[in-house]
Structure formats: structure tokens, C-alpha cells
Design a protein around this motif. Structure first.
Motif, PDB file in Angstrom:
ATOM      1  N   TRP A 146     -28.000  -2.728 -25.858  1.00 35.04           N
ATOM      2  CA  TRP A 146     -28.981  -3.099 -24.837  1.00 35.04           C
ATOM      3  C   TRP A 146     -29.394  -1.847 -24.088  1.00 35.04           C
ATOM      4  N   ALA A 147     -28.694  -1.518 -23.030  1.00 35.85           N
ATOM      5  CA  ALA A 147     -29.043  -0.311 -22.277  1.00 35.85           C
ATOM      6  C   ALA A 147     -27.740   0.411 -21.967  1.00 35.85           C
TER       7      ALA A 147
ATOM      8  N   SER B  63     -36.790  -7.306 -14.299  1.00 38.06           N
ATOM      9  CA  SER B  63     -36.587  -5.891 -13.996  1.00 38.06           C
ATOM     10  C   SER B  63     -35.882  -5.721 -12.655  1.00 38.06           C
TER      11      SER B  63
ATOM     12  N   THR C  60     -39.935  -7.774 -19.697  1.00 36.48           N
ATOM     13  CA  THR C  60     -39.749  -6.806 -20.781  1.00 36.48           C
ATOM     14  C   THR C  60     -38.902  -5.638 -20.298  1.00 36.48           C
TER      15      THR C  60
ATOM     16  N   LEU D 200     -35.366  -6.866 -20.154  1.00 36.09           N
ATOM     17  CA  LEU D 200     -34.697  -7.159 -21.431  1.00 36.09           C
ATOM     18  C   LEU D 200     -34.618  -5.937 -22.334  1.00 36.09           C
ATOM     19  N   TYR D 201     -35.605  -5.081 -22.247  1.00 31.57           N
ATOM     20  CA  TYR D 201     -35.553  -3.847 -23.045  1.00 31.57           C
ATOM     21  C   TYR D 201     -35.375  -2.668 -22.107  1.00 31.57           C
ATOM     22  N   SER D 202     -34.338  -2.721 -21.297  1.00 30.06           N
ATOM     23  CA  SER D 202     -34.189  -1.703 -20.255  1.00 30.06           C
ATOM     24  C   SER D 202     -33.958  -0.323 -20.841  1.00 30.06           C
TER      25      SER D 202
ATOM     26  N   PRO E 180     -35.263   1.713 -23.281  1.00 30.27           N
ATOM     27  CA  PRO E 180     -36.349   2.694 -23.307  1.00 30.27           C
ATOM     28  C   PRO E 180     -36.922   2.981 -21.923  1.00 30.27           C
TER      29      PRO E 180
END
Lengths: 785, 525
Positions: free
Chosen positions: A61-62, B402, B481, B484-486, B488
Motif C-alpha cells: 500500500w504505502a 485522503s 484515490t 487508497l493509492y497513497s 505514489p
């Protein structure tokens, strides 16, 4: 597959609302399919997990933030998963009947699935932060479910309380989790619980914060009050979230982190005391209420307290007692809530005083309720009896081992709570189904008898609970040992039996039941005693005071800060600047830092002009009439122009003069039409403040000029312009060249500003002339700025 | 990849030229005027966004792009420069403008015809210019452009409340501008230059007192623009007065320019003060968060609550700046990245929330939380309700939006640094934000419906619904987004943070010279 399960629920939650399930009579059976499917799949995993092979799924994930989508199905996760999905299927079926013909049914299902996914994610998560995310997910879905009947004030308040108590403490918990994760160097749950962590430097802080979150979520004293308030939710939500699953999230977290955090006196005493108080408090409070759901809510609080108390210990008995307690509670409290909902649905009341001989009108309901309620009371040979036995055994064991008075005190406390359990169970059953008179209240009428579909879910769960003790020997290795092992951190072998002979524990149970019956008979005096407690002892009362106090504080501070006049606000900004100047001056070496050429002081023309400017400025401020003020502003401007003349900048002087003349003419034109205003004299304090601020700002300006006017500390770039103006930019007037070439970009911006200002002026004039009818707020809600 | 530096002029020139052109179509009495201006604005905003994305791709691979205006070498002309932070902010600004356009079309009243779109473009020009400025005075000029255009937008329509709020807005902002101008004058007087890279080289040559004075004046001026404690008075006095479109536009853009200026000046010009004043910055951040959220609790109309929330949220970004003052380089970089990450989250969510809050107000023509005029919208406007819920609780940090990841990154940074007080304050403020958002939600959407929906409410027509709700939904999708896609997004923030903290790189890219030559030679004569 674990992620697929969560995704399945997420998809179902999005899909079901637009399908408007309330239109179909079979909706409940379809809605139960996703959780039923998950339950079946989990059952197929039991063997592998019991053999010590957890299922692990990890997705990136991160990593920078320590976030990892890692799920892990071990004994504890599977155990909770089965309860969540299994009871979830029953609740999904039940909901369609409870909310029949309710147009918001689809909305409820959406929330139900979302909750289910969050709850499953919570118990499966192998990353502390992921766990927290799902934790918050349950808080928010619970909030919306409690507020389902949103027109109702009680629902709104209950929802808000639940959200604030669990949400706020959740944030504290997050800090604890981050501290723990950072200290261990990993947020992975399985890594954290791989070793005891009590020797970490942040251990105490992290533990206290995590306990705060867990206690609030699991309705422990002093946060317990939100749970009864959450009973404003539709009954399926109460049965599911507020008894079987969500309120056990705190218990789950404590159990999960038990191997890592439990090895300290702080853990032991915090859990023992808070759990013990909650255990007794909930049990006693339940005796006080008439509302079926309120009684059950306090019973739940009490049961949760017992579980927390058990988690304080490090003995095999305790681990077993926790697991048995969780399962037994889910299997009797879930159906009891559902049945309360059935009764509510049939009679449109939940107040036991209205019921008269309901047992004969709803015989099936009465039978199922009795089976579930006997388990709650801990009558042998029901499941609840096993739970109570294991609990008492743990306490006896501890008391015998330590031999301390306190140890026996906790045995007494458990016995006392057990007596209350028996008493309110009997009271509930008697008042609801047996008693023939409605104690002076209008007797409840059965409007429409429940269909069998409605009863299916509670019946199934009750049957499982009732049969469980008789087959416990067959399934204990598979169902009960793995979670107990996970809590212990080492292998635990569960062995349960209904009959151990006439042990002290069994004798205590018998005494408790006997005393409970006596308490049931004496219920009225006890109730009036309980009702005479002062209101400030009530958690809701204190919460509301706190809530109101917070708003009062907010209003007060905001008025202090934001309530001032424009002049006072500007004074603050300027005052801060002056303070900063004073701080900077304290660092100034006057002799060396100021590079003023003291030999080159102003001559008399400059001094005279400056004096004139100061006098004109005073006149501007002090004069009574506008015309005088405008003229003296003009004088100030002209003196400025003179300075340009002194320093040999005729073009600047000319420009400045033009602007000053134009300003004066425009001001006169404008103010010519404005009627004179007589202002009241300023209060002296304001006058003094203005004076101080003005002088201080004057000093600020003076010092800035003094520092800027000296020789620069680095060579100025301005010779470049004088050297290169003609050869490179082909212009003889340096100022012009700077304006239109070297720094022409600035000029572009500035002329844009002028254009916008013109547009704005025009807009204001037109707006008043057009008499446009704009959307406008009502005047009565204009607030002071 | 190489990119012509001339692209840097586009985010300034495109909106400016389009605005100037569309002024030619001003016909206040005719609807067609607004239509033409609207179309022109759409083209400009679209192009602007494309250029911003181009710059984003270019800078986030670690590059800086420098344009010396008019070909005059630094420090003699004006430098325009973009790095990762600039490009991120240009892109977000472009996105906000793009979301605002359909929303404005869907909700605006007659004010649409009063040159609304040209003004919107002028504001865009000012904001973009401020992000691109590599020269202290040029930064001031663009502050003026955005101040003037925002002032006109604020008073557009000329309602009494607007004028009152507008006066406070313009006076207090001008005070801050004067302090900024004084600082620029001091910089030029004492150090002989205005180019920021050049200033960065020269500031150590000034006596400590002068450095302090310069840093302090800029801190005060930019703090006031960014609405930090105790200089934020202008914001709650004015933001609730104009049309909700204007409020939303301001909420997304204005304070962020102040934040950007603080980020830039303290990392580039005053790196020592960033360390020395760390506790000052963190104190300001904490007090800003606290007073902001308390104001939100005290306020009694939808948009006043949201205005105070802007203040509270801005505090979090300053917290990131304060954490960048850590003496450990890795921790400093993480703190800065967290601050930038928060900025990204905030611009998206704050605008979405102000838009949906405005749309809610327009439904019943009231934002009052006292008289129960709002209420019961959940049953009547379910789509609006879902959007509002997500937006409100995204602001409060609800996962998986976020809001959660950005707050988490700041919390991690603060705890790692050992700044426990600010970590605690940020959590407390998060909790109070939850209270205030639950309050708004319950007042607006729960409860009994007492007030009829306003007949001309934007959501009453199908086209109005699409125009109003789609942009908000798009912004919230972006927020989800980011949540959930932290990975990048946080990586980009880190890249930008490293660039911002890399002073030498910035100075080298601008390459200011101390040498002054006569450059004419014989060729001229």
C-alpha cells in the motif's frame, strides 16, 4: 480470498441500495447470502488454522507511511470472523422482516454490509494502521446506523454520543498504535505480538492510549453510557453491532495485543478494575429499566466488563473463559435483541410494563426467548452456564493462588453481578410473557403476529447456543482452542465439561441462582433505590455538560478573538509586527550594524518639508470636515513629491504630482455627494490604544528606513541598470527601462491590478443601479463579523 | 526529457489574455455575455490545467524549470521558476478551477453576468504567478493581483454584508501587504537584490538583527495571508458573505498562497530560522488549529463553520513546516513531505466541502444552524447527502479518504520527532473537527424537514444537478484515490519536499551572478 470476502461485501453494499430491496419479500434471504457464503468459507478454513497454519495475504500500500494491506487469518481472527459473518447472515435475514416496507431498507443494508466488511477487516488485519482504518469504519457505519431514524431527536443524540466517544478515543488509540509501531519498528501485528513489549520506553504511554480506545469502544466505565444511547438504532443494528460484534472490537484488540502488552502491573490493574467496575455497574443498572432494549444494553455492558476483567489474567482458565464468554454472549444476546425487535414489531412497544400475558399471544417468541434468556442468566445446562463457570473458576484460581482479600473480593463481585443477571433475566421473562397485568399501563396488543421467516434468525442462533454445550467436546479443539492460543501467545488446550462434580465453583453457581431468584422477588424496592441515585452520577448527564461546556468555551474564545472592531484587528496585526521589531532590535549591535553615514544628515529643505508633511498628516486625522482632510492629504502628497525633486528624479516627481492631484480631485468629487457623518468621540481607552499603535507603527517604519538607508551589506545590483540601460535596452531613462523592460513583468502585473480595480469599481456601481435580485440569506441570520 | 522554459509563462499568460479578451463580451443585461465568457473561461482553464500537468510530470522527475523574463540574466531581470512544489500547487489550482467552472454555471445567479469569469481568470493568474515567482517583488505583485481580483469577486453583487466583509478583507490584507512590501524594501536596501536565489546567497552577510527583521516581517505578512493565529481576522469576517461559488474558490486557493510563500521563504531564505524558530512555528500551528476549530464550534451558519475550518486546517500545514525544522535531515524531509501531502489533501477536500456546503445552503436559502431551517435533506436529496457526508468526514480524517493518510503522516512525523505536544494538539483538533462536522451533518441532513426546497435551487433541475454535483463528486473521488493509492502521492510529496529543502539546487538553477559588467560593447554604437 480474505480480500475477496471484503470486496464481496463492499460490492454488495454499493449494489443493494439502488436495487430497493424493500419491494421484494424474499430480499432477506438474498441479502443473507454474502455473509453466509463467507461463513461457509471460514468453516472450511477451520482445520488448517487449528493446525497452526494461518492464512496470510499481503498487498503493498504505502510503505513510507507504514501502511500495508496485510490480512492474517489465525485462530482469533477466524473465531471472530465466524461470529461476525455467521451472526451477520442471521441479521441480514432478520433485517428484511424488521424493516419490511421501509423505503430506507436498501440504505440500511448498505450500511450493514459496510459495517460487516469493516468488522471483518478489523479482526483480520495484520497491520496496526490497517486495523485502525477498519476500526474507524465500524465507528462511522455505527454512527449512521444509530442515526437511521434521523427525524428522531433521541436517535440523533445517541448517534452523536456514540460517534464522539468512540471516534475521539479512537484518535487517542491511533497515537498509541503509532507510538507502539514506531518503537517496535514495524506496524505488523504478528511481529509486534511475537515478543513481550513491556520494556519499551514508550510502553506506558502507548498502553494507556490504546486502553483508552479499547475501553471506549467496548463501553467500559466511564465511557459505558454511549451504548444504551445507541439503542435508538434499528434493532438489527443493536443485535449485531451493539451486542454481538462491534462492542467486542475493544475486547478483540486487548486479546490480540495480550501477548505483547499484558506483562505489566499497569495492564493487570487497569483491566481488572475497569472491567470489574463495568461488570457490576452494568449488571446493577439493568435492574432499573423497563425498556427491553435498555435492559439488554446494560446486560451487554456488564458482560463486556467481565471480558475485560478476564483479560487482565495470564492463566489458561482466563483465556478459555474469554473465548467461551465471547461466543456464548454473541449466541444469546444477538437473538435476545432480535426477539425484542420482534415483540416491538408486533406490539409497537418495548416497555415491559405494557405487556400482559404476551406468552399466550406469542408462544413461539416466548419459548425462544426463554431458551436464550436462560443462557444469559447462566442456568445449567445452557451455554451461559459454561461461561459463568469458567469465569468463576478463573477468579477462584487467582484468589486461591494469591490468597489476597482483593482476589476474593473479585469473586464476590462476580457473584453479585451473577445474581443481578439471574434477577433481570427472570424479571424480563416474567414481565414480558408471564405476568397477566400491565401494571396500570395500557396493555399492549399484538397488531400482527410475526411470520416464521422473522423468527428464523433468532431461532437458529438460539438453537446453536443451546446445543453447543452438549457437543462442546467435539468442537472445542477446532473452535475454542485456536483463539485461546492466540490470546495466550502459546498453545492452550481447551477442555470444557458441563459437569465437574460438586466443586466450590458449582456450589457458588447454585448460590448465585438462589440469590438471584430472591433479588427478583425483591425487585421493586431495589429499583426505587436505584432510581433515587442523583442525576450527576449518570454518564449521559456528564457528557452533555462537557459537550455544552465545550461549546460555551468555543463561543467565549471566539468572541474574544474574532469579535473586535476592524481597528482593533488591524492593531493586532501591526502590534505583532512591532513586537517582532523589538525582538530584532534586541539582537542589533547599534554601533556596527547600522551603516548610516552620520556626516550626511538632511539639510534644511528636507527637514522643513518633512515637518510640513507631519503637520499635514496630523491635520488630516484631527480635522472635523472632510474637505480639510482631503486637502491636507494632498499636502502630504505634494511634500512627498518634493523629496523626489530634492533627489533629482523629476520624472518621478511629475508622476507623483499627477497622482496626488488626481486623488484629491476624485476624493472631492466622491465625497461631495456623501452626507456628513458625525461620529461619537472615541472612548479614552480606544483613543490611547490608537495612539500607542500609531506611534509604535511609526517607530517600525522609521527603523526600517534607518536600516535600509544605510550602506548595503552586499553590493547592490542597481549599477547594472545604469550601465546597461542604453546599450542593451536602448532607453535613456533608467526608470522607464526598468519599468518596461528589465522588470516589465512586474509592470504587467501591476497594470492588471489596475484593470481589475476598474472592473470592481464598475461592478459596484452597476450592481446598485441594476437593482438585481440576488439570492440572499434572510436578514435575521446575519451574524456580527 | 527537456522542456522549453517558456512553458512557465503559460499559467500566467493564458488566464490573463483570456480574461482580457472576454471582457470585450461584457453585456450585463444579457445572458449571452455570460455564455461567451463561460466558454472562453472553459478553454483557458482547460489549457491551464494541461500546462500544469506537463510541468508536474517534468518537475516530479527531479527537475527544475527556470525562465529569466525578457532574457535578462538573474538577478537583474525577473526569474520565474517551477519545482515540484510549484507544479503540484499549479496542478491543484488548475483542478480547483476546473471543478469550479461547472459548479459556477450550475449555481450562480445574476452575478454570473457581472464579469464573474474574467475575474475568476484574473484570480487564477494571480495565484499561478505567486507560485511561479522567483523574485520577492514579483511575488508581491502577484499577491496584489490576487488580492484585487479576490476583493472584487468578494463584493460582486454589492450586498451590504459583502461590502462589510469586503472592507475588513481588503484593509487587513493591505496591512499585511504593506508589511510584505516593507520587507521587500528592506531586502533591497540592505542586500541590494530582490531575486530570491540571490537573496538566499546574500542573507548570511547581513547582521543577525536584520536577518531576524526580514524573516519576521515575511513571517507576519505571509501568516496573515495564510490566515494563521493571531492574524486570521480577515477570513471569518468575509468568507461567508459572497456567493458560495466564490467562497469555495477562495477556500481552495487563497490561504494556500500564503502557506506556499512560508514554505518557500523559510526553506530557501531562512533555513537557520526554520530550525531556530521550530517551536515558534509549531506553537503558531497549534494555536491556529485550536482557535480555528473552536471558532468552527462557535459559528452558527454553515459557511462560517467551514471558514473557521479552513483556518484550523491551515494549521496542520504549518505543522508540517515546523516539523521540517528538525535537525535530522531525514525527519525534516519527512515532515516537509507530510506538510505538502496535507496541502494536497486539503485543497481537494476543502474545496469539495465548501462546494457541497454551498449547494446545501442554496437548497433552502439558509445556512443557519440555529433556527432549524436546514434539516431533513437526507430524504429529499440523497445524492447531496452522500457527497456531503464523505466530504465532511474526509475533512475530519475519516479513512479511507485522503484526510486519514495525510493526518497520519503528520502524526507519525511529530511522534518520531518527539514533538508530543503538537501531536496531541493535532489529535485533539481532529476530534473537535469530528464534533463540528457531525454537527453540520446532523443539522443539514438529519432531523425533520421544516423548510421547503427553494424553487430555483440548483438541484431542482436535472442539468443543475449534474453541473453542481459532478465536480464535487470528482474531487471526492480524487480524495479517495489519494487515500487508497497513497504510495505514489506520498512519493511525489517527498520528491517535492526534497526539492524544496535543496537550497543549493535552487540557487544553481537560477544561477544569480554578483558580477556587474558593462555589456554594451561597440556593437551598439
Amino acid at each position: 480470498m480474505l480480500l475477496t470476502c471484503l470486496a464481496l461485501l463492499a460490492i454488495a453494499s454499493v449494489a443493494i441500495w439502488p436495487l430497493r430491496p424493500h419491494r421484494y419479500s424474499f430480499a432477506g434471504w438474498l441479502a443473507a447470502l454474502p455473509p453466509a457464503f463467507i461463513t461457509l468459507w471460514l468453516i472450511t478454513q477451520i482445520n488448517g488454522v487449528a493446525a497452526g497454519q494461518p492464512l496470510v495475504e499481503t498487498y503493498a500500500w504505502a510503505a513510507d507511511l507504514g501502511l500495508e494491506l496485510s490480512l492474517r487469518l489465525d485462530g482469533l481472527a477466524l473465531f471472530f470472523g465466524l461470529i461476525i459473518a455467521g451472526i451477520g447472515a442471521a441479521v441480514a435475514l432478520y433485517t428484511a422482516y424488521y424493516l419490511e416496507d421501509d423505503a430506507r431498507q436498501g440504505y440500511f443494508y448498505t450500511l450493514l454490509y459496510l459495517f460487516m466488511a469493516s468488522m471483518l477487516g478489523l479482526v483480520w488485519a495484520d497491520n496496526l494502521l490497517l486495523l485502525f482504518i477498519f476500526w474507524e469504519g465500524t465507528s462511522f457505519t455505527s454512527y449512521l446506523m444509530v442515526g437511521y431514524y434521523y427525524e428522531d431527536d433521541a436517535a440523533q443524540e445517541g448517534a452523536r454520543r456514540a460517534l464522539l466517544v468512540t471516534g475521539m478515543s479512537g484518535l487517542a488509540m491511533l497515537a498509541g498504535l503509532v507510538l507502539l509501531g514506531q518503537a517496535v519498528g514495524s506496524y505488523s501485528v504478528s511481529q509486534i505480538i511475537a515478543a513481550p513489549r513491556a520494556d519499551l520506553p514508550i510502553y506506558e504511554a502507548a498502553l494507556i492510549l490504546i486502553l483508552l480506545g479499547s475501553f471506549a469502544k467496548s463501553a467500559q466505565f466511564p465511557f459505558h453510557f454511549w451504548l444504551p444511547g445507541a439503542m435508538a438504532a434499528p434493532t438489527p443494528a443493536s443485535a449485531y453491532l451493539h451486542s454481538a460484534t462491534m462492542v467486542k472490537a475493544g475486547i478483540y484488540l486487548l486479546a490480540r495485543l495480550h501477548p505483547a502488552l499484558s506483562d505489566s502491573a499497569l495492564w493487570f490493574w487497569a483491566l481488572l478494575l475497569v472491567g470489574g467496575i463495568t461488570f457490576l455497574l452494568g449488571a446493577v443498572s439493568a435492574l432499573r429499566y423497563y425498556d427491553l432494549k435498555q435492559i439488554l444494553a446494560y446486560a451487554t455492558v456488564s458482560q463486556l466488563g467481565a471480558l475485560v476483567m478476564l483479560l487482565a489474567f495470564h492463566t489458561t482458565e482466563a483465556y478459555i473463559a474469554v473465548v467461551v464468554g465471547i461466543l456464548a454472549h454473541a449466541l444469546y444476546k444477538g437473538p435476545l435483541f432480535m426477539l425484542a425487535g420482534v415483540v416491538d414489531h408486533a406490539t409497537e412497544t418495548r416497555d415491559v410494563r405494557h405487556f400482559a400475558g404476551l406468552g399466550r399471544m406469542l408462544p413461539a417468541v416466548a419459548v425462544i426467548t426463554t431458551l436464550a434468556a436462560f443462557s444469559m442468566a447462566g442456568f445449567p445446562p445452557f451455554f451461559g452456564f459454561l461461561a459463568k463457570e469458567t469465569l468463576l473458576e478463573t477468579l477462584f484460581h487467582h484468589a486461591a493462588e494469591t490468597g489476597s482479600l482483593l482476589g476474593w473480593g473479585f469473586v464476590g463481585l462476580a457473584a453479585l453481578a451473577g445474581i443481578c443477571f439471574v434477577a433481570y433475566t427472570l424479571y424480563l421473562l416474567y414481565e414480558a410473557f408471564v405476568s397477566r397485568e400491565s401494571s396500570g399501563f395500557e396493555p399492549a396488543v399484538v397488531h400482527h403476529a410475526p411470520s416464521w421467516g422473522f423468527l428464523t434468525a433468532p431461532l437458529l442462533l438460539t438453537l446453536i447456543g443451546t446445543l453447543f454445550p452438549f457437543v462442546v467436546g467435539l468442537v472445542e479443539k477446532l473452535v475454542l482452542s485456536p483463539p485461546a492460543t492466540a490470546i495466550a501467545g502459546s498453545a492452550v488446550d481447551v477442555h470444557l465439561a458441563l459437569w465437574h462434580g460438586f466443586t466450590p465453583v458449582f456450589m457458588t453457581s447454585l448460590v448465585v441462582i438462589g440469590a438471584g431468584i430472591l433479588l427478583f422477588l425483591a425487585r421493586n424496592p431495589v429499583r426505587s433505590l436505584l432510581e433515587s441515585t442523583p442525576p450527576w452520577l449518570n454518564g449521559v448527564y456528564q457528557f452533555n455538560r462537557l459537550y455544552k461546556g465545550m461549546f460555551a468555551l468555543a463561543t467565549w474564545t471566539t468572541r474574544q478573538i474574532q469579535g473586535g472592531t476592524l481597528a482593533s484587528q488591524a492593531s493586532v496585526v501591526l502590534g505583532v509586527a512591532v513586537l517582532m521589531l523589538l525582538y530584532a532590535l534586541s539582537q542589533l549591535h547599534w554601533a556596527t550594524d547600522l551603516r548610516i553615514d552620520w556626516g550626511n544628515l538632511p539639510h534644511w529643505p528636507e527637514l522643513t518639508t518633512a515637518t510640513l508633511a507631519i503637520i499635514a498628516a496630523f491635520v488630516t486625522v484631527r480635522t472635523e470636515t472632510r474637505l480639510n482632510a482631503i486637502i491636507s492629504i494632498g499636502v502630504v502628497g505634494v511634500t512627498m513629491t518634493l523629496f523626489f525633486v530634492f533627489y533629482a528624479a523629476p520624472d518621478l516627481a511629475l508622476t507623483q504630482l499627477l497622482i496626488e492631484v488626481l486623488t484629491v480631485v476624485l476624493l472631492i468629487l466622491v465625497f461631495h455627494k456623501v452626507p456628513p457623518v458625525v461620529r461619537p468621540p472615541l472612548p479614552q481607552s480606544v483613543w490611547i490604544r490608537n495612539l500607542v499603535v500609531s506611534c509604535a507603527v511609526g517607530f517600525l517604519g522609521f527603523m526600517l528606513v534607518l536600516i535600509s538607508a544605510g550602506a548595503p551589506y552586499a553590493p547592490s545590483i542597481s549599477p547594472f541598470f545604469s550601465l546597461n540601460s542604453v546599450p542593451l535596452a536602448h532607453g535613456g531613462n533608467i526608470v522607464n527601462v526598468i519599468l518596461v523592460d528589465f522588470r516589465g513583468f512586474d509592470t504587467l502585473g501591476e497594470i492588471t491590478v489596475l484593470a481589475i480595480a476598474a472592473l470592481g469599481g464598475y461592478a459596484l456601481l452597476r450592481a446598485s443601479r441594476l437593482r438585481v435580485t440576488l439570492h440572499r440569506g434572510r436578514p435575521d441570520e446575519e451574524e456580527q463579523g | 526529457m527537456t522542456l522549453s522554459p517558456n512553458w512557465l509563462a503559460a499559467p500566467i499568460v493564458i488566464p490573463m489574455l483570456t480574461a482580457a479578451l472576454s471582457l470585450a463580451f461584457t453585456r450585463w443585461n444579457r445572458r449571452t455575455a455570460a455564455k461567451r465568457q463561460r466558454n472562453l473561461a472553459a478553454i483557458a482553464i482547460g489549457l491551464n490545467l494541461l500546462v500544469a500537468l506537463l510541468l508536474l510530470v517534468y518537475t516530479l522527475s527531479g527537475n527544475r524549470l527556470v525562465l529569466q523574463m525578457g532574457g535578462w540574466a538573474a538577478p537583474f531581470g525577473i526569474t520565474v521558476i517551477a519545482d515540484g512544489l510549484t507544479a503540484i500547487l499549479l496542478t491543484l489550482t488548475g483542478l480547483v478551477a476546473a471543478a469550479m467552472l461547472p459548479f459556477a454555471v450550475g449555481t450562480l445567479d445574476q452575478r454570473e453576468r457581472m464579469s464573474f469569469y474574467p475575474l475568476m481568470l484574473f484570480l487564477l493568474m494571480g495565484v499561478n504567478g505567486a507560485y511561479l515567482a522567483g523574485d520577492l517583488f514579483n511575488l508581491y505583485v502577484f499577491f496584489e493581483v490576487l488580492l484585487m481580483s479576490s476583493f472584487v469577486l468578494l463584493t460582486l453583487g454589492g450586498q451590504a454584508g459583502q461590502i462589510n466583509g469586503g472592507i475588513r478583507y481588503v484593509v487587513l490584507n493591505l496591512v499585511a501587504s504593506v508589511l510584505f512590501l516593507a520587507a521587500a524594501g528592506l531586502a533591497y536596501g540592505a542586500l541590494g537584490t530582490l531575486n530570491m536565489a540571490h537573496l538566499a546567497l546574500r542573507i548570511p552577510q547581513a547582521p543577525v538583527a536584520v536577518q531576524t527583521l526580514l524573516a519576521g516581517l515575511l513571517l507576519i505578512a505571509f501568516s496573515s495571508k495564510a490566515a494563521l493565529f493571531p492574524l486570521f481576522f480577515w477570513l471569518p469576517s468575509s468568507y461567508h458573505t459572497p456567493h458560495p461559488v466564490v467562497t469555495a474558490f477562495f477556500g481552495g486557493l487563497l490561504t494556500k498562497v500564503g502557506i506556499y510563500a512560508l514554505f518557500r521563504t523559510f526553506t530557501l531564505l531562512f533555513p537557520l530560522y526554520l530550525v531556530e524558530w521550530q517551536s515558534l512555528l509549531l506553537t503558531i500551528a497549534g494555536l491556529t488549529m485550536l482557535t480555528g476549530v473552536l471558532g468552527a464550534l462557535a459559528a452558527n451558519t454553515m459557511r462560517r463553520v467551514l471558514s473557521f475550518q479552513i483556518i484550523s486546517q491551515v494549521g496542520y500545514m504549518v505543522m508540517g513546516l515546523g516539523l521540517a525544522g528538525s535537525s535530522d535531515a531525514t525527519l525534516a524531509s519527512f515532515g516537509m513531505a507530510a506538510g505538502i501531502f496535507y496541502l494536497i489533501h486539503h485543497m481537494v477536500v476543502e474545496v469539495a466541502l465548501l462546494m457541497v456546503g454551498g449547494a446545501t445552503e442554496l437548497e433552502v436559502m439558509s445556512g443557519s444552524l440555529l433556527q432549524r431551517r436546514l434539516g431533513g435533506l437526507m430524504g429529499r436529496r440523497p445524492a447531496l447527502a452522500v457527497i456531503f457526508f464523505v466530504a465532511a468526514f474526509a475533512l475530519a480524517g475519516m479513512p479511507p479518504t485522503s484526510g486519514f493518510v495525510s493526518k497520519l503522516s503528520l502524526l507519525q512525523s511529530a511522534l518520531q520527532n518527539g514533538n508530543y505536544v503538537i501531536a496531541g494538539v493535532s489529535l485533539l483538533v481532529g476530534a473537535l473537527t469530528l464534533v463540528s462536522m457531525a454537527r453540520l451533518w446532523q443539522h443539514g441532513f438529519w432531523g425533520k424537514a421544516t423548510e421547503p426546497i427553494y424553487p430555483t435551487a440548483p438541484l431542482s433541475s436535472v442539468s443543475g444537478r449534474w453541473l453542481t454535483l459532478t465536480p464535487i463528486a470528482a474531487l471526492l473521488t480524487l480524495s479517495l484515490t489519494i487515500g487508497l493509492y497513497s504510495a505514489p502521492f506520498f512519493r511525489w510529496s517527498s520528491t517535492a519536499a526534497q526539492q524544496v529543502l535543496d537550497r543549493e539546487g535552487y540557487i544553481q538553477a537560477v544561477a544569480p551572478t554578483d558580477e556587474i559588467h558593462f555589456m554594451g560593447g561597440e556593437a551598439h554604437d
